[in-house]
Write an enzyme that holds these catalytic residues in place. Structure first.
Site, PDB file in Angstrom:
ATOM      1  N   LYS A  26      11.754  47.777  40.394  1.00  0.00           N
ATOM      2  CA  LYS A  26      11.445  46.370  40.607  1.00  0.00           C
ATOM      3  C   LYS A  26      10.302  46.274  41.609  1.00  0.00           C
ATOM      4  O   LYS A  26      10.423  46.731  42.746  1.00  0.00           O
ATOM      5  CB  LYS A  26      12.663  45.614  41.116  1.00  0.00           C
ATOM      6  CG  LYS A  26      12.368  44.136  41.322  1.00  0.00           C
ATOM      7  CD  LYS A  26      13.592  43.358  41.722  1.00  0.00           C
ATOM      8  CE  LYS A  26      13.240  41.892  41.903  1.00  0.00           C
ATOM      9  NZ  LYS A  26      14.402  41.107  42.340  1.00  0.00           N
ATOM     10  N   ARG A  46      10.658  31.451  42.201  1.00  0.00           N
ATOM     11  CA  ARG A  46      10.964  30.976  43.554  1.00  0.00           C
ATOM     12  C   ARG A  46      11.200  29.464  43.531  1.00  0.00           C
ATOM     13  O   ARG A  46      12.033  28.951  44.260  1.00  0.00           O
ATOM     14  CB  ARG A  46       9.832  31.351  44.512  1.00  0.00           C
ATOM     15  CG  ARG A  46       9.505  32.857  44.524  1.00  0.00           C
ATOM     16  CD  ARG A  46      10.281  33.634  45.563  1.00  0.00           C
ATOM     17  NE  ARG A  46      10.246  35.073  45.296  1.00  0.00           N
ATOM     18  CZ  ARG A  46       9.367  35.947  45.793  1.00  0.00           C
ATOM     19  NH1 ARG A  46       8.422  35.533  46.614  1.00  0.00           N
ATOM     20  NH2 ARG A  46       9.436  37.218  45.474  1.00  0.00           N
ATOM     21  N   ARG A  92       8.470  40.511  49.979  1.00  0.00           N
ATOM     22  CA  ARG A  92       9.558  41.493  49.912  1.00  0.00           C
ATOM     23  C   ARG A  92       9.010  42.923  49.860  1.00  0.00           C
ATOM     24  O   ARG A  92       9.633  43.828  49.314  1.00  0.00           O
ATOM     25  CB  ARG A  92      10.388  41.251  48.646  1.00  0.00           C
ATOM     26  CG  ARG A  92      10.882  39.820  48.462  1.00  0.00           C
ATOM     27  CD  ARG A  92      11.993  39.776  47.421  1.00  0.00           C
ATOM     28  NE  ARG A  92      12.292  38.445  46.927  1.00  0.00           N
ATOM     29  CZ  ARG A  92      12.947  37.511  47.605  1.00  0.00           C
ATOM     30  NH1 ARG A  92      13.349  37.759  48.836  1.00  0.00           N
ATOM     31  NH2 ARG A  92      13.198  36.334  47.061  1.00  0.00           N
ATOM     32  N   LYS A 102      10.886  45.870  35.902  1.00  0.00           N
ATOM     33  CA  LYS A 102      10.589  44.464  36.110  1.00  0.00           C
ATOM     34  C   LYS A 102       9.415  44.300  37.051  1.00  0.00           C
ATOM     35  O   LYS A 102       9.395  44.969  38.083  1.00  0.00           O
ATOM     36  CB  LYS A 102      11.829  43.827  36.722  1.00  0.00           C
ATOM     37  CG  LYS A 102      11.705  42.394  37.110  1.00  0.00           C
ATOM     38  CD  LYS A 102      12.961  41.967  37.787  1.00  0.00           C
ATOM     39  CE  LYS A 102      12.767  40.521  38.187  1.00  0.00           C
ATOM     40  NZ  LYS A 102      13.795  40.043  39.039  1.00  0.00           N
ATOM     41  N   TYR A 114      13.075  34.355  29.183  1.00  0.00           N
ATOM     42  CA  TYR A 114      13.371  32.922  29.121  1.00  0.00           C
ATOM     43  C   TYR A 114      13.145  32.385  27.706  1.00  0.00           C
ATOM     44  O   TYR A 114      13.529  31.265  27.407  1.00  0.00           O
ATOM     45  CB  TYR A 114      12.518  32.168  30.155  1.00  0.00           C
ATOM     46  CG  TYR A 114      12.785  32.667  31.557  1.00  0.00           C
ATOM     47  CD1 TYR A 114      13.922  32.255  32.249  1.00  0.00           C
ATOM     48  CD2 TYR A 114      11.956  33.613  32.163  1.00  0.00           C
ATOM     49  CE1 TYR A 114      14.205  32.753  33.517  1.00  0.00           C
ATOM     50  CE2 TYR A 114      12.229  34.116  33.431  1.00  0.00           C
ATOM     51  CZ  TYR A 114      13.356  33.682  34.094  1.00  0.00           C
ATOM     52  OH  TYR A 114      13.650  34.181  35.341  1.00  0.00           O
TER      53      TYR A 114
HETATM   54  C1  PBG Z   1      16.122  38.374  43.091  1.00  0.00           C
HETATM   55  C2  PBG Z   1      15.410  38.146  41.817  1.00  0.00           C
HETATM   56  C3  PBG Z   1      14.109  37.676  41.626  1.00  0.00           C
HETATM   57  C4  PBG Z   1      13.897  37.614  40.266  1.00  0.00           C
HETATM   58  C5  PBG Z   1      15.067  38.037  39.643  1.00  0.00           C
HETATM   59  N1  PBG Z   1      15.987  38.390  40.611  1.00  0.00           N
HETATM   60  C6  PBG Z   1      13.127  37.189  42.612  1.00  0.00           C
HETATM   61  C7  PBG Z   1      12.525  38.115  43.559  1.00  0.00           C
HETATM   62  O1  PBG Z   1      12.796  39.316  43.576  1.00  0.00           O
HETATM   63  O2  PBG Z   1      11.742  37.620  44.362  1.00  0.00           O
HETATM   64  C8  PBG Z   1      12.657  37.157  39.586  1.00  0.00           C
HETATM   65  C9  PBG Z   1      12.804  36.759  38.165  1.00  0.00           C
HETATM   66  C10 PBG Z   1      11.644  36.047  37.597  1.00  0.00           C
HETATM   67  O3  PBG Z   1      10.568  35.918  38.216  1.00  0.00           O
HETATM   68  O4  PBG Z   1      11.774  35.559  36.463  1.00  0.00           O
HETATM   69  N2  PBG Z   1      17.361  37.672  43.097  1.00  0.00           N
END
Ligand code: PBG
Length: 336
Positions: free
Chosen positions: A208, A218, A229, A260, A325
């Site tokens: 990730k 967000r 992050r 991801k 989505y």
């Molecule tokens: C963290 C999480 C995120 C996404 C999925 N799980 C946000 C992040 O890591 O900042 C992002 C998913 C998306 O952008 O569709 N709970």
């Protein structure tokens, strides 16, 4: 060369790859990658204290659900043949604190929604839960902070163990630790096994990246995050590091692994898929969705073709499961 001279006759090609592209039926027959609704997982947002579904401006067509509208949307997705649902909870602002308490309370919005859907749907679909504190913390980070404001890896693991149990008790078939804490899969697995939830699977967010493509998400979860992050999610410059994360997640007991975002990281996805002996998922994230929507809205891209092509590309690169989505929309396109 005199004006009336002719070029030498061309050499006829010996091989003609175009032959297999002649008709739609032939192209369908030899298509190497197939997309089906069963491979797709729909991420959904459920928000506390909402009376009507609330549109998400940067994700046209996606909403924050009420508990009731989520139930209806889940039924619709199952009817459409979608393979599963990934739930994200959006607590009301007064239910955010430094520890993300409402992420682990049984009456927290995510756990209540899991209960609703498990009661409605039983085992008719695969219910997945985002296992991360960021939606529930007032600072917006995926974990708890130490006295210097840094994300405290090992203290966060304790919270993840509690969250895994809360989600399993609420009816999740699969928990998806997405916080990129070191050791998270092992801790979640041990917590689940310790309470007899040996059948609850772990979908590890393995690779990730700290990605700008999460921007619209967000907004979708009303994130409180200031900053980024980058101290826990991966640097987009790195690929080999994903193989290290893969090795660790497999050793810690991941049942599925995920890469991801998806389209900007197809190279990583291919490398992970080549090495993984568990099913590989990829997440077409909010920014990937928003890009297609924005361009389609302007008439710059054909939405439906772009949706199917992007999902096919992710499958071709090695993902067996795709979180998108567009899951319900793509299912409808595929059923035509
Ligand atoms: C963290 C999480 C995120 C996404 C999925 N799980 C946000 C992040 O890591 O900042 C992002 C998913 C998306 O952008 O569709 N709970």
């Amino acid at each position: 060369m005199s004006p009336d001279s002719h070029p030498a006759p061309v050499q006829a090609p010996i091989e003609r790859p175009r032959r297999l592209r002649t008709t739609p039926a032939l192209r369908r027959l030899v298509a190497q990658t197939r997309l089906s609704a069963a491979d797709l997982v729909l991420p959904v947002f459920v928000r506390e204290d909402l009376t009507e579904p609330a549109p998400i401006g940067s994700m046209p067509g996606v909403v924050q659900h009420t508990r009731d509208s989520l139930r209806a949307a889940a039924h619709e997705a199952v009817e459409a043949g979608v393979g599963g649902l990934m739930l994200f909870g959006v607590p009301s602002p007064e239910h955010k604190d430094a520890e993300g308490t409402w992420g682990t309370r049984p009456d927290g919005i995510l756990n209540l929604a899991l209960e609703d859907l498990r009661a409605d749907l039983g085992d008719a679909t695969v219910l997945m839960a985002d296992l991360c504190l960021d939606e529930f913390t007032d600072h917006g980070h995926c974990g708890v902070l130490d006295e210097r404001g840094r994300v405290d890896n090992d203290a966060t693991l304790q919270r993840y163990a509690e969250m895994a149990l809360a989600q399993a008790r609420a009816g999740a078939h699969v928990v998806g630790p997405s916080g990129m804490m070191d050791g998270q899969v092992a801790v979640v697995r041990a917590a689940l096994d310790g309470e007899g939830f040996t059948d609850v699977s772990v979908l590890a967010y393995t690779a990730k990246y700290a990605s700008a493509y999460y921007g619209p998400f967000r907004e979708a979860v009303g994130s409180s995050l200031q900053g980024d992050r980058a101290t826990y999610q991966q640097d987009p410059a790195n690929a080999t590091e994903s193989l290290r994360e893969l090795r660790l997640d497999l050793a810690e007991g991941a049942d599925l692994v995920m890469v991801k975002p998806a389209l900007p990281y197809l190279d990583v996805l291919r490398q992970v898929a080549d090495l993984s002996d568990v099913p590989v998922a990829a997440y077409q994230v909010s920014g990937e969705y928003a890009q297609i929507e924005a361009a389609a809205e302007r008439g710059w891209l054909d939405r439906d073709r772009t949706v199917l092509e992007s999902l096919t590309a992710v499958r071709r690169a090695g993902a067996q499961v795709v979180l998108t989505y567009y899951a319900v929309h793509a299912a409808a396109l595929l059923a035509r």
